[in-house]
Structures are given as structure tokens and as C-alpha cells.
Design a protein around this motif. Structure first.
Motif, mmCIF file in Angstrom:
data_model
loop_
_atom_site.group_PDB
_atom_site.id
_atom_site.type_symbol
_atom_site.label_atom_id
_atom_site.label_comp_id
_atom_site.label_asym_id
_atom_site.label_seq_id
_atom_site.Cartn_x
_atom_site.Cartn_y
_atom_site.Cartn_z
ATOM 1 N N ILE A 160 34.460 -34.906 3.599
ATOM 2 C CA ILE A 160 35.911 -35.040 3.704
ATOM 3 C C ILE A 160 36.523 -33.673 3.995
ATOM 4 C CG2 ILE A 160 38.021 -35.682 2.468
ATOM 5 C CD1 ILE A 160 36.336 -37.608 0.813
ATOM 6 N N GLY A 161 37.519 -33.651 4.894
ATOM 7 C CA GLY A 161 38.221 -32.412 5.156
ATOM 8 C C GLY A 161 38.115 -31.989 6.602
ATOM 9 N N PRO A 162 38.648 -30.831 6.930
ATOM 10 C CA PRO A 162 38.659 -30.376 8.322
ATOM 11 C C PRO A 162 37.268 -30.003 8.812
ATOM 12 C CG PRO A 162 39.504 -28.655 6.870
ATOM 13 C CD PRO A 162 39.345 -29.887 6.029
ATOM 14 N N PHE A 163 37.144 -29.974 10.124
ATOM 15 C CA PHE A 163 35.903 -29.534 10.743
ATOM 16 C C PHE A 163 35.538 -28.155 10.211
ATOM 17 C CE2 PHE A 163 33.351 -27.434 13.899
ATOM 18 C CZ PHE A 163 32.560 -28.432 14.471
ATOM 19 N N PRO A 164 34.311 -27.955 9.691
ATOM 20 C CA PRO A 164 33.946 -26.654 9.109
ATOM 21 C C PRO A 164 33.780 -25.584 10.184
ATOM 22 C CG PRO A 164 32.057 -28.156 9.101
ATOM 23 C CD PRO A 164 33.235 -28.953 9.566
ATOM 24 N N THR A 165 34.777 -24.746 10.313
ATOM 25 C CA THR A 165 34.786 -23.745 11.383
ATOM 26 C C THR A 165 33.603 -22.796 11.301
ATOM 27 O OG1 THR A 165 37.206 -23.860 11.407
ATOM 28 C CG2 THR A 165 36.211 -21.978 12.504
ATOM 29 N N ALA A 166 33.063 -22.580 10.095
ATOM 30 C CA ALA A 166 31.917 -21.684 9.942
ATOM 31 C C ALA A 166 30.723 -22.122 10.767
ATOM 32 C CB ALA A 166 31.528 -21.587 8.462
ATOM 33 N N VAL A 167 30.686 -23.402 11.151
ATOM 34 C CA VAL A 167 29.604 -23.901 12.012
ATOM 35 C C VAL A 167 29.534 -23.090 13.305
ATOM 36 C CG1 VAL A 167 28.935 -25.856 13.478
ATOM 37 C CG2 VAL A 167 29.512 -26.243 11.088
ATOM 38 N N THR A 168 30.671 -22.659 13.802
ATOM 39 C CA THR A 168 30.707 -21.964 15.091
ATOM 40 C C THR A 168 30.131 -20.554 15.002
ATOM 41 O OG1 THR A 168 32.979 -21.151 14.743
ATOM 42 C CG2 THR A 168 32.724 -23.304 15.776
ATOM 43 N N ASN A 169 29.715 -20.128 13.803
ATOM 44 C CA ASN A 169 29.015 -18.849 13.652
ATOM 45 C C ASN A 169 27.509 -19.006 13.752
ATOM 46 O OD1 ASN A 169 31.394 -17.334 13.263
ATOM 47 N ND2 ASN A 169 31.453 -17.900 11.095
ATOM 48 N N LEU A 170 27.020 -20.247 13.854
ATOM 49 C CA LEU A 170 25.585 -20.499 14.016
ATOM 50 C C LEU A 170 25.266 -20.422 15.509
ATOM 51 C CD1 LEU A 170 25.326 -23.516 11.545
ATOM 52 C CD2 LEU A 170 24.676 -21.139 11.098
ATOM 53 N N LEU A 171 25.154 -19.213 16.005
ATOM 54 C CA LEU A 171 25.152 -18.976 17.446
ATOM 55 C C LEU A 171 23.895 -19.450 18.157
ATOM 56 C CD1 LEU A 171 26.847 -15.459 17.612
ATOM 57 C CD2 LEU A 171 27.891 -17.731 17.650
ATOM 58 N N ASP A 172 22.839 -19.786 17.408
ATOM 59 C CA ASP A 172 21.610 -20.278 18.022
ATOM 60 C C ASP A 172 21.476 -21.794 17.895
ATOM 61 O OD1 ASP A 172 20.019 -17.760 18.851
ATOM 62 O OD2 ASP A 172 20.669 -17.312 16.810
ATOM 63 N N LEU A 173 22.542 -22.436 17.465
ATOM 64 C CA LEU A 173 22.504 -23.876 17.227
ATOM 65 C C LEU A 173 22.286 -24.639 18.544
ATOM 66 C CD1 LEU A 173 22.854 -25.330 14.489
ATOM 67 C CD2 LEU A 173 25.203 -25.841 15.170
ATOM 68 N N LYS A 174 21.315 -25.581 18.510
ATOM 69 C CA LYS A 174 21.053 -26.437 19.665
ATOM 70 C C LYS A 174 21.516 -27.870 19.425
ATOM 71 C CE LYS A 174 17.000 -23.805 21.177
ATOM 72 N NZ LYS A 174 15.534 -23.850 21.449
ATOM 73 N N LYS A 175 21.572 -28.268 18.177
ATOM 74 C CA LYS A 175 21.987 -29.633 17.855
ATOM 75 C C LYS A 175 22.926 -29.601 16.654
ATOM 76 C CE LYS A 175 20.172 -34.230 16.674
ATOM 77 N NZ LYS A 175 18.936 -35.042 16.460
ATOM 78 N N LEU A 176 24.089 -30.230 16.804
ATOM 79 C CA LEU A 176 25.052 -30.362 15.718
ATOM 80 C C LEU A 176 25.413 -31.826 15.584
ATOM 81 C CD1 LEU A 176 26.967 -29.244 13.579
ATOM 82 C CD2 LEU A 176 28.650 -28.829 15.388
ATOM 83 N N ASP A 177 25.042 -32.419 14.452
ATOM 84 C CA ASP A 177 25.272 -33.837 14.218
ATOM 85 C C ASP A 177 25.990 -34.027 12.893
ATOM 86 O OD1 ASP A 177 25.252 -36.554 13.911
ATOM 87 O OD2 ASP A 177 23.140 -36.832 14.399
ATOM 88 N N LEU A 178 27.286 -34.319 12.968
ATOM 89 C CA LEU A 178 28.108 -34.559 11.774
ATOM 90 C C LEU A 178 28.731 -35.942 11.842
ATOM 91 C CD1 LEU A 178 29.973 -31.096 11.587
ATOM 92 C CD2 LEU A 178 27.887 -31.770 10.392
ATOM 93 N N HIS A 179 28.079 -36.872 12.494
ATOM 94 C CA HIS A 179 28.689 -38.179 12.741
ATOM 95 C C HIS A 179 28.758 -39.019 11.469
ATOM 96 C CE1 HIS A 179 24.599 -40.036 12.938
ATOM 97 N NE2 HIS A 179 25.245 -41.166 12.698
ATOM 98 N N ASN A 180 29.670 -39.989 11.518
ATOM 99 C CA ASN A 180 29.862 -40.951 10.428
ATOM 100 C C ASN A 180 30.213 -40.264 9.109
ATOM 101 O OD1 ASN A 180 30.090 -43.446 9.264
ATOM 102 N ND2 ASN A 180 27.890 -43.796 9.067
ATOM 103 N N ASN A 181 31.215 -39.400 9.171
ATOM 104 C CA ASN A 181 31.786 -38.777 7.981
ATOM 105 C C ASN A 181 33.294 -39.029 7.983
ATOM 106 O OD1 ASN A 181 29.612 -37.307 6.432
ATOM 107 N ND2 ASN A 181 29.230 -36.454 8.459
ATOM 108 N N LYS A 182 34.034 -38.178 7.309
ATOM 109 C CA LYS A 182 35.484 -38.334 7.244
ATOM 110 C C LYS A 182 36.176 -37.018 7.602
ATOM 111 C CE LYS A 182 35.130 -41.994 3.751
ATOM 112 N NZ LYS A 182 35.474 -42.421 2.373
ATOM 113 N N LEU A 183 35.646 -36.358 8.614
ATOM 114 C CA LEU A 183 36.230 -35.101 9.054
ATOM 115 C C LEU A 183 37.583 -35.347 9.711
ATOM 116 C CD1 LEU A 183 33.077 -33.416 10.622
ATOM 117 C CD2 LEU A 183 34.159 -32.847 8.437
ATOM 118 N N THR A 184 38.518 -34.447 9.464
ATOM 119 C CA THR A 184 39.872 -34.574 9.992
ATOM 120 C C THR A 184 40.249 -33.322 10.775
ATOM 121 O OG1 THR A 184 40.769 -33.698 7.921
ATOM 122 C CG2 THR A 184 40.600 -36.088 8.117
ATOM 123 N N GLY A 185 41.443 -33.367 11.383
ATOM 124 C CA GLY A 185 41.929 -32.215 12.122
ATOM 125 C C GLY A 185 41.269 -32.068 13.469
#
Length: 328
Positions: A88-113
Motif C-alpha cells: 500500500i502507498g506510493p510507488f517506491p522511488t528508491a527502486v529507481t536507484n537500482l541501476l542494474d535492474l533488469k526486471k521489476l515486477d510489482l503487479h497485483n498490489n495497491k500502489l498509488t500515485g
């Protein structure tokens, strides 16, 4: 004998220490980012994230949903999969500091904003799956900076505004899912330049314009197999140039405001399998060749103004996309 017994556990300890050294430390940037994310998430995730190092340390395994890879002397986070845990809550902006990320899967949650503009920093990202959340606002054009992206899943959210033309800057994109949102305006014709795009789903939005805007002169979408534009506000005719989508298998145009007769050139789409034309304002007859088409299984025509006696084709079962096309 005693010395030999002592040597065995000592050698085991040395092995474990050397293995840990070989594995390397996790880069501080990623440790900090994941711990910031950890502090913002609910207990459903946090209880399984033990220790300070998301890639694991000593006897502690990597955090659930976190995948790391060795890069030189350090480990970096390459995948983050935290889905269906009621975040629950806004998209976690800290994710964008994972500069080597190839896959980001946060589906089926309650993210807002909104999706933050910083998303463009993830230059190695290939899969972005945020479907089934409550995200809103416009899509940031910075998504167009993710040049390696192959899968973009943003369906079942509350996004609004126009579809950003910057999506046409994603040369590797194969799957584009934006259905079940509140997008308005016209579909950018520039998307037709995406040579690898196989599946485009913009269904259940408020998109206007014409099909001619999308298919243009018929030179676009060379790899497109599935085109979903159902439940929008498209107007105009079904242009002859649609037949130039020679790899098309599914064309879903139900519940729009399309007019005119059905082009006989659709017969020349060699592997057309599902054609949904229902609930528009089409007139005339269905080209006879479509009834004889060797691949066409389903032809939906109800809710139009075709001549009396014009018949559908197929068993009219509810079509569902195979699960394989939803795998990421």
C-alpha cells in the motif's frame, strides 16, 4: 586422530569464508535502496527480508523476490519481484536507484500515485510489470528512455492523459499492455515504427481518432500479431491498409464507433484467426472470402447495420489470451 577431526571443521570454515569472499559484497547503492524500500513496505514483505544485505550474507539467504548477480568484485540487484502482497502507498522511488535492474515486477498490489520520472534511470530494465495496482496520473515520457525494455505491463490501473509518443523510442519492445485505464486522445502513429512489437492492447480506455491514424500507409507494425483496440471511441472506417499487417492473428475492434463497409482486403491477412467487429456502425456485407479463410475461427459482427442475413462465423466462445502471452 584428534588432529584430523579438528582439521575437517576448520577446512569447512575456510571453504565457507573463501566462498563468501568470492561471492563479493553487495554494492552499497543497492543495499541502501532496498533497505529504504523495506522501511516503506508492509509486514507481508518485511517479515521475510531478514538481515541488512538484500543479496544475502553469511548464513542468511537473499531476500525473497530479490535476485542478484556478480559484477566484478561486487554483487548487484538485477531483479525485484514483489507482487500480490498488498503493498500500500506510493510507488517506491528508491527502486529507481537500482541501476542494474533488469526486471521489476510489482503487479497485483495497491500502489498509488504516479510512476516517478526517475524511472528513466533504469537503463538495463527489460521487464516492467505494474499491472493490477491503483497507479494514476499521466505516464512519464521518461519511460521512453528504457531502451532495452521488451515487456511493458501497465494495465488495470488509473492512468490518464495521452499515450506518450516516447513509447516509440523503445526499439526492443515486444509486449505493450495499457488496457483498463483512462487514457484519452489519439494513439500515436509513431508506435508503428516498433519493429519487434507483437502484442498491443489499448482496450477499455477512452481513446479517439481513426484506425487510419494508427495503421497509416500500411508500412508499420511489421511483427504485430495481436491488436486490441476494443471498448474505446474510435471513429472512421476500417481502412484497406489494415491488410498490410500481414502477421496479424487477432484484431479486436468491438465497442467503438467505426463505420463503413468491411474491406475485402482483410482476406489477405494470411493468419487472421480472431476478428471482432461487434457493436460498431458497420454496414453492407461481410466479404465472402472471410467465411472461407483457412485460419479464421471467430468472426463477431453483432450490433452493427449489416444487410439482413449476414452471419457471424465460429462458436462465439469468450476468447481469452493464452497464459503464455502473459508470462514475464
Amino acid at each position: 586422530m584428534a588432529a584430523a577431526s579438528f582439521a575437517r571443521p576448520l577446512s569447512l570454515v575456510l571453504f565457507l569464508l573463501l566462498a563468501g569472499a568470492a561471492r563479493g559484497k553487495t554494492v552499497k547503492r543497492d543495499v541502501k535502496a532496498l533497505n529504504e524500500i523495506k522501511s516503506s513496505l508492509g509486514w507481508r514483505v518485511v517479515y521475510s527480508w531478514v538481515g541488512d544485505d538484500p543479496c544475502g550474507h553469511g548464513d542468511l539467504p537473499p531476500w525473497s523476490g530479490v535476485t542478484c548477480s556478480q559484477q566484478g568484485d561486487y554483487r548487484v540487484v538485477t531483479e525485484l519481484e514483489v507482487y500480490a502482497v498488498s503493498i500500500i502507498g506510493p510507488f517506491p522511488t528508491a527502486v529507481t536507484n537500482l541501476l542494474d535492474l533488469k526486471k521489476l515486477d510489482l503487479h497485483n498490489n495497491k500502489l498509488t500515485g504516479p510512476i516517478p520520472q526517475q524511472i528513466g534511470r533504469l537503463k538495463h530494465l527489460r521487464i516492467l510489470n505494474l499491472r493490477w495496482n491503483k497507479l494514476q496520473d499521466v505516464l512519464p515520457p521518461e519511460i521512453g528512455e528504457l531502451k532495452k525494455l521488451t515487456h511493458l505491463y501497465l494495465s488495470f490501473n488509473n492512468f490518464k492523459g495521452e499515450i506518450p509518443v516516447e513509447l516509440a523510442n523503445l526499439p526492443e519492445l515486444r509486449y505493450l499492455y495499457l488496457h483498463e485505464n483512462h487514457f484519452t486522445g489519439r494513439i500515436p502513429p509513431e508506435l508503428g515504427t516498433l519493429k519487434n512489437l507483437r502484442h498491443l492492447d489499448f482496450g477499455n480506455n477512452h481513446l479517439g481518432g481513426t484506425l487510419r491514424d494508427i495503421v497509416g500507409n500500411g508500412n508499420g507494425f511489421p511483427s504485430l500479431r495481436n491488436l486490441y483496440l476494443n471498448n474505446n471511441e474510435l471513429t472512421g472506417v476500417l481502412p484497406d491498409q489494415t491488410a498490410n499487417l500481414t502477421n496479424l492473428e487477432i484484431l479486436h475492434l468491438s465497442n467503438n464507433r467505426l463505420i463503413g463497409s468491411i474491406s475485402p482486403k482483410l482476406v489477405h491477412i494470411p493468419r487472421l484467426t480472431y476478428l471482432y467487429l461487434d457493436n460498431n456502425n458497420f454496414i453492407g456485407r461481410i466479404p465472402e472470402g472471410l467465411y472461407k479463410h483457412p485460419f479464421l475461427k471467430e468472426l463477431y459482427i453483432e450490433g452493427n447495420h449489416f444487410r439482413p442475413g449476414t452471419k457471424p462465423k465460429g462458436t462465439h466462445k469468450v476468447f481469452e489470451l493464452p497464459d503464455a502471452d502473459l508470462l514475464v
